[in-house]
Design a protein around this motif. Structure first.
Motif, PDB file in Angstrom:
ATOM      1  N   PHE A 109       0.833  -1.207   0.000  1.00  0.00           N
ATOM      2  CA  PHE A 109       0.000   0.000   0.000  1.00  0.00           C
ATOM      3  C   PHE A 109       0.867   1.258   0.000  1.00  0.00           C
ATOM      4  CE2 PHE A 109      -1.536   3.304   2.937  1.00  0.00           C
ATOM      5  CZ  PHE A 109      -2.620   3.799   2.214  1.00  0.00           C
ATOM      6  N   HIS A 110       1.861   1.317   0.887  1.00  0.00           N
ATOM      7  CA  HIS A 110       2.718   2.500   0.983  1.00  0.00           C
ATOM      8  C   HIS A 110       3.611   2.661  -0.246  1.00  0.00           C
ATOM      9  CE1 HIS A 110       1.642   4.028   4.919  1.00  0.00           C
ATOM     10  NE2 HIS A 110       1.692   2.809   5.413  1.00  0.00           N
ATOM     11  N   TYR A 111       4.071   1.557  -0.804  1.00  0.00           N
ATOM     12  CA  TYR A 111       4.884   1.620  -2.024  1.00  0.00           C
ATOM     13  C   TYR A 111       4.108   2.311  -3.139  1.00  0.00           C
ATOM     14  CZ  TYR A 111       7.648   0.077  -6.053  1.00  0.00           C
ATOM     15  OH  TYR A 111       8.403   0.055  -7.210  1.00  0.00           O
ATOM     16  N   LEU A 112       2.853   1.914  -3.309  1.00  0.00           N
ATOM     17  CA  LEU A 112       2.018   2.502  -4.357  1.00  0.00           C
ATOM     18  C   LEU A 112       1.617   3.929  -4.016  1.00  0.00           C
ATOM     19  CD1 LEU A 112      -0.246  -0.578  -5.139  1.00  0.00           C
ATOM     20  CD2 LEU A 112       1.609   0.330  -6.561  1.00  0.00           C
ATOM     21  N   LEU A 113       1.359   4.176  -2.744  1.00  0.00           N
ATOM     22  CA  LEU A 113       0.935   5.508  -2.311  1.00  0.00           C
ATOM     23  C   LEU A 113       2.001   6.553  -2.640  1.00  0.00           C
ATOM     24  CD1 LEU A 113      -1.433   6.883  -0.756  1.00  0.00           C
ATOM     25  CD2 LEU A 113      -0.055   6.626   1.315  1.00  0.00           C
ATOM     26  N   ILE A 120      -7.641  -3.959  -4.731  1.00  0.00           N
ATOM     27  CA  ILE A 120      -7.484  -2.931  -5.752  1.00  0.00           C
ATOM     28  C   ILE A 120      -8.789  -2.766  -6.516  1.00  0.00           C
ATOM     29  CG2 ILE A 120      -6.224  -2.240  -7.828  1.00  0.00           C
ATOM     30  CD1 ILE A 120      -3.942  -4.111  -6.867  1.00  0.00           C
ATOM     31  N   THR A 121      -9.289  -1.547  -6.574  1.00  0.00           N
ATOM     32  CA  THR A 121     -10.445  -1.256  -7.422  1.00  0.00           C
ATOM     33  C   THR A 121     -10.008  -1.329  -8.876  1.00  0.00           C
ATOM     34  OG1 THR A 121     -11.336   0.251  -5.748  1.00  0.00           O
ATOM     35  CG2 THR A 121     -12.212   0.446  -7.978  1.00  0.00           C
ATOM     36  N   VAL A 122     -10.818  -1.949  -9.714  1.00  0.00           N
ATOM     37  CA  VAL A 122     -10.517  -2.009 -11.143  1.00  0.00           C
ATOM     38  C   VAL A 122     -10.743  -0.618 -11.734  1.00  0.00           C
ATOM     39  CG1 VAL A 122     -11.130  -3.048 -13.348  1.00  0.00           C
ATOM     40  CG2 VAL A 122     -11.163  -4.431 -11.255  1.00  0.00           C
ATOM     41  N   GLY A 123      -9.706  -0.057 -12.323  1.00  0.00           N
ATOM     42  CA  GLY A 123      -9.802   1.275 -12.902  1.00  0.00           C
ATOM     43  C   GLY A 123     -10.030   1.225 -14.400  1.00  0.00           C
ATOM     44  N   THR A 124      -9.676   2.294 -15.081  1.00  0.00           N
ATOM     45  CA  THR A 124      -9.721   2.307 -16.536  1.00  0.00           C
ATOM     46  C   THR A 124      -8.581   1.443 -17.062  1.00  0.00           C
ATOM     47  OG1 THR A 124      -8.242   4.215 -16.734  1.00  0.00           O
ATOM     48  CG2 THR A 124     -10.599   4.677 -16.492  1.00  0.00           C
ATOM     49  N   GLU A 125      -8.611   1.157 -18.345  1.00  0.00           N
ATOM     50  CA  GLU A 125      -7.555   0.322 -18.941  1.00  0.00           C
ATOM     51  C   GLU A 125      -6.183   0.951 -18.715  1.00  0.00           C
ATOM     52  OE1 GLU A 125      -4.667  -1.174 -21.720  1.00  0.00           O
ATOM     53  OE2 GLU A 125      -5.492   0.876 -21.755  1.00  0.00           O
ATOM     54  N   GLU A 126      -6.092   2.270 -18.864  1.00  0.00           N
ATOM     55  CA  GLU A 126      -4.824   2.965 -18.680  1.00  0.00           C
ATOM     56  C   GLU A 126      -4.395   2.946 -17.211  1.00  0.00           C
ATOM     57  OE1 GLU A 126      -2.830   7.408 -19.365  1.00  0.00           O
ATOM     58  OE2 GLU A 126      -4.926   7.019 -19.895  1.00  0.00           O
ATOM     59  N   GLN A 127      -5.323   3.203 -16.291  1.00  0.00           N
ATOM     60  CA  GLN A 127      -4.994   3.186 -14.863  1.00  0.00           C
ATOM     61  C   GLN A 127      -4.497   1.809 -14.436  1.00  0.00           C
ATOM     62  OE1 GLN A 127      -8.750   4.466 -13.285  1.00  0.00           O
ATOM     63  NE2 GLN A 127      -8.194   6.640 -13.287  1.00  0.00           N
ATOM     64  N   ASN A 128      -5.181   0.779 -14.900  1.00  0.00           N
ATOM     65  CA  ASN A 128      -4.767  -0.589 -14.564  1.00  0.00           C
ATOM     66  C   ASN A 128      -3.363  -0.878 -15.087  1.00  0.00           C
ATOM     67  OD1 ASN A 128      -7.374  -0.912 -13.539  1.00  0.00           O
ATOM     68  ND2 ASN A 128      -8.130  -1.889 -15.409  1.00  0.00           N
ATOM     69  N   ARG A 129      -3.102  -0.464 -16.311  1.00  0.00           N
ATOM     70  CA  ARG A 129      -1.796  -0.715 -16.922  1.00  0.00           C
ATOM     71  C   ARG A 129      -0.685  -0.013 -16.135  1.00  0.00           C
ATOM     72  NH1 ARG A 129      -2.947   1.059 -21.534  1.00  0.00           N
ATOM     73  NH2 ARG A 129      -1.877   3.077 -21.480  1.00  0.00           N
ATOM     74  N   GLU A 130      -0.923   1.238 -15.751  1.00  0.00           N
ATOM     75  CA  GLU A 130       0.082   1.990 -14.996  1.00  0.00           C
ATOM     76  C   GLU A 130       0.327   1.366 -13.620  1.00  0.00           C
ATOM     77  OE1 GLU A 130      -1.306   5.997 -14.819  1.00  0.00           O
ATOM     78  OE2 GLU A 130      -0.875   6.423 -16.925  1.00  0.00           O
ATOM     79  N   LEU A 131      -0.746   0.951 -12.975  1.00  0.00           N
ATOM     80  CA  LEU A 131      -0.613   0.332 -11.655  1.00  0.00           C
ATOM     81  C   LEU A 131       0.125  -1.001 -11.743  1.00  0.00           C
ATOM     82  CD1 LEU A 131      -1.223   0.195  -8.636  1.00  0.00           C
ATOM     83  CD2 LEU A 131      -3.468  -0.742  -9.196  1.00  0.00           C
ATOM     84  N   ILE A 132      -0.232  -1.798 -12.723  1.00  0.00           N
ATOM     85  CA  ILE A 132       0.412  -3.100 -12.906  1.00  0.00           C
ATOM     86  C   ILE A 132       1.901  -2.919 -13.203  1.00  0.00           C
ATOM     87  CG2 ILE A 132       0.558  -5.066 -14.509  1.00  0.00           C
ATOM     88  CD1 ILE A 132      -2.556  -4.971 -14.597  1.00  0.00           C
ATOM     89  N   ALA A 133       2.254  -1.871 -13.944  1.00  0.00           N
ATOM     90  CA  ALA A 133       3.673  -1.595 -14.228  1.00  0.00           C
ATOM     91  C   ALA A 133       4.429  -1.301 -12.931  1.00  0.00           C
ATOM     92  CB  ALA A 133       3.790  -0.423 -15.194  1.00  0.00           C
TER      93      ALA A 133
END
Length: 365
Positions: free
Chosen positions: A317-321, A341-354
């Protein structure tokens, strides 16, 4: 002043960190909040337009009975308007129910982990809380049945369950309903109904109301409809029961703006269908990520996913924050090594997964 003893060790509900607070704390310009299972696409344009057209009415108290919304929702669900109870979000409806039914000497049965407000409100009323551990993310209905006695007032079933996203299928629910004594109120919390409704074995609970007068269904406009900030939740149940607990409801507990927006949102089912489909595609992004990194997860039928990182959920959580993404640590949710994790838009998901991929790769080195 003598405060209820049960309040002394009870902590208030802790929502996800506000975006503005995170910006200030970490000096970030861009924040993506994927912590509270909100709709990343907002709400229907019809809802926005309806609110704009009623700006001049905000000084007037709302209709305490929510007549227009009641009539439209009743038609949408195929029930009578007297079968509906509205609240300031589902949280308010839960509060109304527990206030009406629970007291010292009574008990309530629920899964563990599940939505925290069932237990929270029961503790406030001084009732005994009987928790039954989940089995592979789902309710142990047989174990819950064994906890029922003559003092049991409410049994809670969250389907799909928060935080696991797993639902109780139709066959299991039918067997369960037949065995619950008539004096026990069965609450089916379907806050994420729209995401699971098309599954072949997802139960049509509204059709069961005539057969089970002790069944009550909870739903909301906060999730799929994207109206979380306007707080409109509701219950569907037996008219006589709804009428009996109505006196607990505050006079104007569903606000004017919420009623207007929810009523208009019902007219835009295409918005809901499009979001549900995008959410399914988003879940596939996370499934692929989990499988590539051999991370365990529950296949979700909500707009979120619980992933086991086999390390402190607080640390993830803190790493992502620190990098501009707000998610929910599984620690307070009963899964200390996981993150929801809430499923976001395709772009948000991609950035988070990266970011998550980078974190896991760095840990290998």
């Amino acid at each position: 002043m003598n405060i209820k003893e049960q309040l002394l060790n009870l902590k208030p509900y802790q929502p996800g960190k506000p975006i503005e607070e995170v910006k200030r704390e970490y000096g970030l310009d861009k924040i993506v909040k994927l912590a509270s299972n909100e709709n990343p696409y907002g709400c229907s344009e019809k809802a926005k337009e309806a609110v704009k057209n009623n700006i001049d009415s905000f000084a007037i108290y709302p209709d305490g009975y929510a007549t227009e919304l009641r009539e439209k929702l009743a038609k949408h669900l195929g029930v009578d308007g007297t079968q509906l109870l509205f609240g300031n979000g589902s949280d308010d409806v839960i509060h109304i129910i527990t206030t009406a039914l629970l007291a010292p000497g009574k008990n309530t049965v629920m899964a563990n982990p599940t939505f925290s407000q069932y237990k929270h409100n029961a503790v406030i009323e001084g009732a005994e809380v009987r928790e039954v551990e989940l089995i592979e993310g789902n309710h142990d209905l047989d174990g819950m049945l064994q906890q029922i006695d003559e003092n049991t007032e409410i049994i809670w079933v969250c389907s799909p369950n928060n935080p696991t996203g797993v639902y109780v299928n139709s066959d299991k629910l039918h067997r369960f309903l037949k065995q619950v004594p008539e004096h026990v109120l069965i609450i089916m919390d379907e806050a994420y109904y729209e995401f699971a409704a098309k599954e072949q074995d997802y139960p049509n609970t509204v059709s069961l109301l005539n057969d089970y007068p002790n069944l009550l269904i909870l739903r909301t406009f906060s999730k799929a409809y994207g109206l979380g900030g306007l707080r409109v939740g509701y219950a569907i149940g037996n008219s006589d029961f709804i009428n009996k607990i109505e006196p607990v409801r505050q006079p104007f507990n569903s606000n004017r703006v919420g009623q207007i927006a929810a009523s208009a949102a019902l007219d835009d089912q295409d918005f809901i269908k499009a979001y549900v489909e995008k959410n399914k595609q988003g879940l596939q992004q996370f499934y692929k990520f989990c499988e590539e990194h051999k991370l365990s997860y529950y296949p979700s039928f909500g707009n979120f996913i619980l992933i086991n990182f086999e390390q402190s959920g607080d640390e993830v959580f803190h790493y992502l924050l620190e990098r501009g993404f707000i998610v929910r640590s599984g620690n307070p949710l009963g899964f200390p090594n996981s993150v929801r994790i809430t499923v976001g838009t395709e772009e948000q998901n991609r950035e988070l997964i990266a970011l998550l991929t980078e974190m896991l790769e760095n840990q290998k080195n």
